[in-house]
Design a protein around this motif. Structure first.
Motif, PDB file in Angstrom:
ATOM      1  N   ALA A   1      -6.304  10.216  -7.736  1.00  0.00           N
ATOM      2  CA  ALA A   1      -6.377   8.771  -7.478  1.00  0.00           C
ATOM      3  C   ALA A   1      -5.012   8.133  -7.720  1.00  0.00           C
ATOM      4  CB  ALA A   1      -7.450   8.130  -8.357  1.00  0.00           C
ATOM      5  N   ASN A   2      -4.268   8.645  -8.707  1.00  0.00           N
ATOM      6  CA  ASN A   2      -2.905   8.145  -8.947  1.00  0.00           C
ATOM      7  C   ASN A   2      -2.030   8.378  -7.716  1.00  0.00           C
ATOM      8  OD1 ASN A   2      -2.770   7.245 -11.813  1.00  0.00           O
ATOM      9  ND2 ASN A   2      -3.446   9.335 -12.177  1.00  0.00           N
ATOM     10  N   TYR A   3      -2.147   9.564  -7.135  1.00  0.00           N
ATOM     11  CA  TYR A   3      -1.346   9.908  -5.958  1.00  0.00           C
ATOM     12  C   TYR A   3      -1.662   8.965  -4.791  1.00  0.00           C
ATOM     13  CZ  TYR A   3       0.476  12.298  -1.915  1.00  0.00           C
ATOM     14  OH  TYR A   3       1.128  12.578  -0.746  1.00  0.00           O
ATOM     15  N   HIS A   4      -2.945   8.803  -4.495  1.00  0.00           N
ATOM     16  CA  HIS A   4      -3.328   7.983  -3.348  1.00  0.00           C
ATOM     17  C   HIS A   4      -2.964   6.513  -3.552  1.00  0.00           C
ATOM     18  CE1 HIS A   4      -5.103  11.126  -0.996  1.00  0.00           C
ATOM     19  NE2 HIS A   4      -5.872  11.495  -2.009  1.00  0.00           N
ATOM     20  N   LEU A   5      -3.185   5.993  -4.754  1.00  0.00           N
ATOM     21  CA  LEU A   5      -2.813   4.603  -5.024  1.00  0.00           C
ATOM     22  C   LEU A   5      -1.292   4.447  -4.978  1.00  0.00           C
ATOM     23  CD1 LEU A   5      -3.620   1.737  -5.636  1.00  0.00           C
ATOM     24  CD2 LEU A   5      -3.787   2.352  -8.063  1.00  0.00           C
ATOM     25  N   GLY A   6      -0.571   5.433  -5.510  1.00  0.00           N
ATOM     26  CA  GLY A   6       0.886   5.403  -5.428  1.00  0.00           C
ATOM     27  C   GLY A   6       1.373   5.363  -3.990  1.00  0.00           C
ATOM     28  N   SER A   7       0.708   6.121  -3.122  1.00  0.00           N
ATOM     29  CA  SER A   7       1.075   6.139  -1.708  1.00  0.00           C
ATOM     30  C   SER A   7       0.864   4.779  -1.057  1.00  0.00           C
ATOM     31  CB  SER A   7       0.256   7.196  -0.958  1.00  0.00           C
ATOM     32  OG  SER A   7       0.548   8.484  -1.441  1.00  0.00           O
ATOM     33  N   ILE A   8      -0.256   4.135  -1.376  1.00  0.00           N
ATOM     34  CA  ILE A   8      -0.528   2.801  -0.835  1.00  0.00           C
ATOM     35  C   ILE A   8       0.552   1.824  -1.285  1.00  0.00           C
ATOM     36  CG2 ILE A   8      -2.088   0.814  -0.992  1.00  0.00           C
ATOM     37  CD1 ILE A   8      -4.411   2.867  -1.200  1.00  0.00           C
ATOM     38  N   LEU A   9       0.864   1.846  -2.577  1.00  0.00           N
ATOM     39  CA  LEU A   9       1.828   0.896  -3.122  1.00  0.00           C
ATOM     40  C   LEU A   9       3.246   1.161  -2.608  1.00  0.00           C
ATOM     41  CD1 LEU A   9       0.433   0.617  -6.740  1.00  0.00           C
ATOM     42  CD2 LEU A   9       0.114  -0.968  -4.829  1.00  0.00           C
ATOM     43  N   LYS A  10       3.591   2.427  -2.444  1.00  0.00           N
ATOM     44  CA  LYS A  10       4.909   2.777  -1.900  1.00  0.00           C
ATOM     45  C   LYS A  10       5.042   2.237  -0.486  1.00  0.00           C
ATOM     46  CE  LYS A  10       7.639   6.732  -0.487  1.00  0.00           C
ATOM     47  NZ  LYS A  10       7.192   7.467   0.682  1.00  0.00           N
ATOM     48  N   LYS A  11       4.011   2.426   0.296  1.00  0.00           N
ATOM     49  CA  LYS A  11       4.013   1.935   1.677  1.00  0.00           C
ATOM     50  C   LYS A  11       4.162   0.415   1.711  1.00  0.00           C
ATOM     51  CE  LYS A  11       1.227   2.230   5.886  1.00  0.00           C
ATOM     52  NZ  LYS A  11      -0.030   2.748   6.441  1.00  0.00           N
TER      53      LYS A  11
END
Length: 130
Positions: A47-57
């Motif tokens: 979940a950290n990875y996926h949320l990080g991806s959203i925020l990075k984008k």
């Protein structure tokens, strides 16, 4: 947080909802669901990875960096860790931290040698440093 939201099944359901919303390109709802899953502190590192991806984008580099680093500290998946290193490398490059970006991209490639975007970024970084 409401006590019912701290139950493991709620965290799992929120995580699954987050993934489904991502597949539908609904990043706002995906973010909310993933934050709910992470708020449980029940060990869903991806979940950290996926949320990080959203925020990075979205351009929230500082929180994305923290989430990717948290994912790396918790995950056992070498291929997913490679992808997190890649994202961290891109974030470092954005901040013009060329040596750090190079180190992170090499870490990605050590675990996933055929990561095409990482190979391309490493070539770009070698030009940046010359």
């Amino acid at each position: 947080m409401h006590e019912d939201l701290k139950q493991p099944h709620v965290a799992a359901a929120a995580f699954n909802l987050g993934l489904n919303r991502l597949k539908l390109s609904d990043e706002l709802m995906a973010e909310k669901a993933l934050r709910t899953a992470l708020g449980n502190n029940l060990g869903i590192p991806i979940a950290n990875y996926h949320l990080g991806s959203i925020l990075k984008k979205r351009g929230d580099s500082s929180e994305a960096k923290v989430l990717f680093e948290s994912f790396l500290a918790q995950s056992d998946s070498e291929s997913m860790k490679a992808k997190a290193y890649f994202h961290l490398g891109e974030l470092a490059l954005k901040q013009k931290q060329f040596a750090k970006a190079t180190q992170l991209i090499k870490e990605c490639l050590a675990q996933l040698p055929q990561h095409q975007a990482a190979l391309q970024l490493l070539r770009q970084l070698s030009w940046e440093r010359h």
